[in-house]
Write a protein that holds these residues in place. Structure first.
Motif, PDB file in Angstrom:
ATOM      1  N   ARG A 335       0.843  -1.094   0.045  1.00  0.00           N
ATOM      2  CA  ARG A 335       0.002  -0.015   0.104  1.00  0.00           C
ATOM      3  C   ARG A 335       0.760   1.331   0.096  1.00  0.00           C
ATOM      4  N   ASP A 336       1.004   2.039  -1.048  1.00  0.00           N
ATOM      5  CA  ASP A 336       1.801   3.127  -1.264  1.00  0.00           C
ATOM      6  C   ASP A 336       1.226   4.334  -0.280  1.00  0.00           C
ATOM      7  N   LYS A 337       1.496   4.479   0.953  1.00  0.00           N
ATOM      8  CA  LYS A 337       1.152   5.417   1.772  1.00  0.00           C
ATOM      9  C   LYS A 337       1.726   6.834   1.633  1.00  0.00           C
ATOM     10  N   ASN A 338       3.266   6.930   0.997  1.00  0.00           N
ATOM     11  CA  ASN A 338       3.800   8.193   0.656  1.00  0.00           C
ATOM     12  C   ASN A 338       3.697   8.552  -0.645  1.00  0.00           C
ATOM     13  N   GLY A 339       3.184   7.663  -1.593  1.00  0.00           N
ATOM     14  CA  GLY A 339       2.995   8.155  -2.912  1.00  0.00           C
ATOM     15  C   GLY A 339       4.499   8.081  -3.819  1.00  0.00           C
ATOM     16  N   ASP A 340       5.551   7.316  -3.258  1.00  0.00           N
ATOM     17  CA  ASP A 340       6.722   7.567  -4.040  1.00  0.00           C
ATOM     18  C   ASP A 340       6.808   6.203  -5.040  1.00  0.00           C
ATOM     19  N   GLY A 341       5.795   5.289  -4.988  1.00  0.00           N
ATOM     20  CA  GLY A 341       6.122   4.279  -5.806  1.00  0.00           C
ATOM     21  C   GLY A 341       7.122   2.999  -5.166  1.00  0.00           C
ATOM     22  N   ARG A 342       7.746   3.348  -4.156  1.00  0.00           N
ATOM     23  CA  ARG A 342       8.695   2.326  -3.731  1.00  0.00           C
ATOM     24  C   ARG A 342       8.172   1.872  -2.425  1.00  0.00           C
ATOM     25  N   MET A 343       8.690   0.360  -2.212  1.00  0.00           N
ATOM     26  CA  MET A 343       7.983  -0.437  -1.137  1.00  0.00           C
ATOM     27  C   MET A 343       8.832  -0.272   0.085  1.00  0.00           C
ATOM     28  N   GLN A 344       8.256   0.543   1.140  1.00  0.00           N
ATOM     29  CA  GLN A 344       9.062   0.880   2.410  1.00  0.00           C
ATOM     30  C   GLN A 344       8.492  -0.276   3.583  1.00  0.00           C
ATOM     31  N   TYR A 345       9.564  -0.910   3.918  1.00  0.00           N
ATOM     32  CA  TYR A 345       9.052  -2.183   4.828  1.00  0.00           C
ATOM     33  C   TYR A 345       9.633  -1.699   6.214  1.00  0.00           C
ATOM     34  N   GLY A 346       8.785  -1.733   7.026  1.00  0.00           N
ATOM     35  CA  GLY A 346       9.525  -1.674   8.367  1.00  0.00           C
ATOM     36  C   GLY A 346       8.298  -1.980   9.629  1.00  0.00           C
ATOM     37  N   PRO A 347       8.375  -1.972  10.676  1.00  0.00           N
ATOM     38  CA  PRO A 347       7.729  -2.089  11.768  1.00  0.00           C
ATOM     39  C   PRO A 347       6.179  -1.714  11.506  1.00  0.00           C
ATOM     40  N   SER A 365      -0.159   3.377  -7.569  1.00  0.00           N
ATOM     41  CA  SER A 365       1.393   3.110  -7.855  1.00  0.00           C
ATOM     42  C   SER A 365       1.003   1.493  -8.788  1.00  0.00           C
ATOM     43  N   GLY A 366      -0.292   1.288  -8.918  1.00  0.00           N
ATOM     44  CA  GLY A 366      -0.566   0.162  -9.793  1.00  0.00           C
ATOM     45  C   GLY A 366      -0.718  -1.174  -8.652  1.00  0.00           C
ATOM     46  N   GLU A 367      -0.833  -0.913  -7.525  1.00  0.00           N
ATOM     47  CA  GLU A 367      -0.789  -2.008  -6.454  1.00  0.00           C
ATOM     48  C   GLU A 367      -2.239  -2.135  -6.221  1.00  0.00           C
ATOM     49  N   ARG A 368      -2.644  -3.510  -5.712  1.00  0.00           N
ATOM     50  CA  ARG A 368      -4.211  -4.014  -5.974  1.00  0.00           C
ATOM     51  C   ARG A 368      -5.009  -3.719  -4.665  1.00  0.00           C
ATOM     52  N   LEU A 369      -4.349  -2.790  -3.788  1.00  0.00           N
ATOM     53  CA  LEU A 369      -5.056  -2.527  -2.322  1.00  0.00           C
ATOM     54  C   LEU A 369      -6.205  -1.258  -2.509  1.00  0.00           C
ATOM     55  N   LEU A 370      -7.147  -1.388  -1.781  1.00  0.00           N
ATOM     56  CA  LEU A 370      -7.914  -0.143  -1.603  1.00  0.00           C
ATOM     57  C   LEU A 370      -7.175   0.464  -0.468  1.00  0.00           C
ATOM     58  N   ASP A 371      -7.901   1.769  -0.312  1.00  0.00           N
ATOM     59  CA  ASP A 371      -7.256   2.747   0.711  1.00  0.00           C
ATOM     60  C   ASP A 371      -7.556   2.620   2.053  1.00  0.00           C
ATOM     61  N   ASN A 372      -7.162   1.566   2.677  1.00  0.00           N
ATOM     62  CA  ASN A 372      -7.181   1.076   4.214  1.00  0.00           C
ATOM     63  C   ASN A 372      -5.936   1.154   4.875  1.00  0.00           C
ATOM     64  N   ALA A 373      -5.103   1.859   4.467  1.00  0.00           N
ATOM     65  CA  ALA A 373      -3.783   1.838   5.124  1.00  0.00           C
ATOM     66  C   ALA A 373      -3.819   2.465   6.621  1.00  0.00           C
ATOM     67  N   GLU A 380       4.606  -0.288   4.528  1.00  0.00           N
ATOM     68  CA  GLU A 380       3.719  -0.383   3.297  1.00  0.00           C
ATOM     69  C   GLU A 380       3.660  -1.745   2.689  1.00  0.00           C
ATOM     70  N   VAL A 381       4.220  -2.649   3.727  1.00  0.00           N
ATOM     71  CA  VAL A 381       4.444  -4.071   2.946  1.00  0.00           C
ATOM     72  C   VAL A 381       3.404  -5.053   4.013  1.00  0.00           C
ATOM     73  N   TYR A 382       2.536  -5.827   3.405  1.00  0.00           N
ATOM     74  CA  TYR A 382       1.845  -6.926   4.149  1.00  0.00           C
ATOM     75  C   TYR A 382       2.354  -8.208   3.758  1.00  0.00           C
ATOM     76  N   LEU A 383       2.609  -8.850   4.738  1.00  0.00           N
ATOM     77  CA  LEU A 383       2.907 -10.256   4.451  1.00  0.00           C
ATOM     78  C   LEU A 383       2.336 -11.439   5.276  1.00  0.00           C
ATOM     79  N   ASP A 384       1.691 -12.759   4.740  1.00  0.00           N
ATOM     80  CA  ASP A 384       1.336 -13.556   5.514  1.00  0.00           C
ATOM     81  C   ASP A 384       2.587 -14.348   5.895  1.00  0.00           C
ATOM     82  N   ARG A 385       2.798 -14.538   7.185  1.00  0.00           N
ATOM     83  CA  ARG A 385       4.188 -15.125   7.511  1.00  0.00           C
ATOM     84  C   ARG A 385       3.982 -16.748   7.249  1.00  0.00           C
ATOM     85  N   ASP A 386       2.963 -17.405   6.991  1.00  0.00           N
ATOM     86  CA  ASP A 386       2.675 -18.784   6.529  1.00  0.00           C
ATOM     87  C   ASP A 386       3.423 -18.910   5.145  1.00  0.00           C
TER      88      ASP A 386
END
Length: 591
Positions: A335-347, A365-373, A380-386
């Motif tokens: 989910r591109d929160k800051n609009g820079d088109g790059r994936m920011q991964y953090g806590p 940025s072409g991502e598939r998510l609705l605006d529920n950030a 900005e990155v969601y990952l299912d740990r499984d």
């Protein structure tokens, strides 16, 4: 050959093998359906037990949990492995010498009570359905990605496969199917681990690679590099633990004790010819299990390194193919929160509630998510740990046949345990409730039919739990271990080692232990998840570790009630004495 074609080929071949074995070893009697006739070789049984034991949680989810929990994830390794030693030394040979079909069989006979048997069946069903939810969820995740279907459809396909070889073959079919599944899942786990260890450290042995220097010229060891990368992104160091000492102790103990009370594992020791073979089976199973469990920490560390390096700061438009593959199944997202088109991964959680998907390309940025950030963090990155073990070969750009092999291995792990659990549930209904409680005059043919009908019904319930699971795969499984530790283990343990324990004590103990543990887990995981924080936990113990307190309650209530009520009859004293005598035993029989 394309990767997708290879996946269809590998998965199809493995399924054909499992179904072929089920047809070849079709159960023709209750003896074969329940305990494979009681004539399984200890080495073969050890391999089948390892497959039964190493579920989707072990293959798919454990390394994913360790990858994100770091040091705290070690509780799963210590608990699950240590529990097997406890099972081999304390319970397996004695239960085999007792010579029954099921855990409720032992409890019902030892405590001379149909009510005790019924309570044991209820405990067993609670445990088994909690456990099987994780397995069916694992099946759905594997199918959703590798066969390119929805997770729900994946669960339904898995239900169909398990139905064929567990309902037809019973324990006889499941035993030999699980031997094949062990070979598939271990090969599928070790091959990519060896490849990735070579790529990252140059060392082909993953266990040694974990302690080796990374071959990128930095001069850092694997864990030091991982610590530095995570700290730079705002995460705690991988080798730092955040759990309190009491919680680590309780989770480890709950997993250990729960292992020794898991009905689908215990029943495997009824399939060998004599009591001494039960101990040998447990020893061989521990050897086979150790091959995966000693590899898992390395897989976890390598996966976290590869994931962070390939995602953090990468432009979404240039995201690797594996990211888009898993994104299509809703198991990873941006989910591109800051609009820079790059994936920011953090806590932090990147989304409010569950990620919501739209057709590809509708995001800024072409991502598939609705605006529920989530706006309270920069992640900005969601990952299912499984998915970490399943995606690892793709992230490391390994050959297509390795990816296909992992797909087949993940399915083997989930299906082997699901089949064992379904058999335990069906046996509890047909053998313990019908034959020994409500309809003692049932014919063997009628009992076998009832077992198959019960297995069919259990598959439907398991599928529903797989589609709507209460948590990650390994977490759900951890709850099953807590329930087993709090309910069945004390009753089995005291039934073997304490002549004074009577039916009133055992029944009161099982009900109190199961009730407390289930309510505690349900409160924090289902009814009040917002309160699931260390300051709200009893003595600082998380729901994953509360089974230890439930076990202590079980022991305390059982002993107190037993002291206030009549001693067991003389024939029960003799039965307990005969179980302890370290001599040979006959085959499993009806009583």
């Amino acid at each position: 050959m394309e990767t997708q074609t290879l996946i269809y080929l590998f998965v199809g071949m493995s399924f054909a093998l499992y179904i072929g074995i089920a047809i070849w070893s079709r159960a023709r009697s209750t003896d074969e359906f329940y305990v494979a006739g009681g004539h399984v070789n200890p080495v073969v049984n050890g391999m089948a037990t390892a497959a039964d034991w190493m579920s989707a949680a072990s293959f798919i989810s454990m390394a994913g949990l360790i990858a994100f929990l770091g040091y705290d994830g070690s509780v799963y390794l210590m608990g699950w492995t240590g529990g097997y030693v406890m099972l081999a030394l304390l319970l397996a040979p004695y239960l085999r010498k007792f010579g029954q079909f099921t855990v409720p069989d032992f409890i019902g006979t030892r405590y001379y009570s149909k009510l005790a048997r019924t309570v044991a069946v209820i405990c067993l069903i609670f445990i088994s359905f909690t456990y099987i939810a994780g397995q069916m969820r694992g099946v759905g995740i594997v199918f959703s990605r590798f066969l390119e279907v929805d997770v729900t459809v994946g669960v339904l396909i898995g239900m169909g496969i398990v139905f064929i070889y567990s309902v037809m073959g019973g324990m006889k079919g499941i035993t030999y199917t699980q031997v094949a599944q062990y070979c598939v899942l271990m090969f599928a786990y070790l091959v990519p681990a060896i490849f990735i260890s070579m790529l990252i450290t140059g060392n082909p042995v993953p266990q040694l690679g974990l302690g080796s220097v990374v071959s990128d010229g930095s001069g850092l060891h694997v864990l030091a590099k991982l610590d530095r990368s995570l700290v730079d992104m705002g995460f705690p160091a991988y080798t730092d633990g955040s759990k309190s000492m009491i919680d680590v102790f309780c989770i480890t103990a709950a997993l250990m004790i729960g292992t020794a009370g898991l009905p689908h594992v215990i029943v495997r020791f009824f399939t060998v010819p004599k009591a001494s073979d039960a101990r040998k089976s447990a020893g061989w199973a521990l050897v086979f299990i150790a091959m995966l469990y000693t590899t898992a920490p390395a897989v976890a560390a390598f996966a976290r390194i590869n994931f962070t390096e390939s995602v953090s700061g990468t432009a979404y438009a240039e995201a690797p193919a594996w990211f888009k593959n898993w994104e299509a199944n809703g198991l990873i997202a941006f989910r591109d929160k800051n609009g820079d088109g790059r994936m920011q991964y953090g806590p932090g959680d990147p989304f409010v509630g569950a990620p919501e998907y739209t057709p590809e390309g509708e995001g800024k940025s072409g991502e598939r998510l609705l605006d529920n950030a989530a706006t309270d963090n920069a992640n900005e990155v969601y990952l299912d740990r499984d998915i970490m073990v399943l995606a690892n070969p793709e992230i490391a750009a390994l050959p297509g046949w390795v990816i296909a092999l992992v797909a087949a291995g993940g399915l083997a792990a989930a299906l082997s345990t699901a089949a064992g659990l379904l058999l335990v549930i069906s046996t509890a209904v047909s053998h313990d409730l019908l034959r020994h409680t409500f309809k003692p005059d049932i014919t063997e043919k009628g009992e076998l039919l009832a077992a198959r009908l019960a297995a069919s019904a259990a598959i439907v319930v398991a599928g529903i739990l797989g589609i709507y699971p209460p948590g990650w795969v390994a977490q759900v499984v951890a709850f099953a271990f807590g329930l087993a530790a709090a309910s069945l283990f004390p009753a089995i343990f005291m039934g073997i080692f304490t002549k004074r324990m009577n039916r009133e004590g055992a029944i009161a103990g099982m009900i109190s232990g199961l009730g407390f543990t289930f309510l505690y887990i349900a409160w924090f995981k289902l009814w009040a998840p917002d309160a699931n924080t260390p300051e709200n936990w009893l003595f600082g113990i998380s729901p994953e570790g509360i089974g230890v307190i439930g076990m202590l309650i079980n022991f305390a209530v059982a002993i107190a009630v037993a002291r206030l009520t009549a001693r067991p009859p003389a024939e029960i004293d003799a039965l307990v004495e005969s179980i302890r005598v370290p001599r040979g035993a006959g085959g499993a029989t009806h009583h």
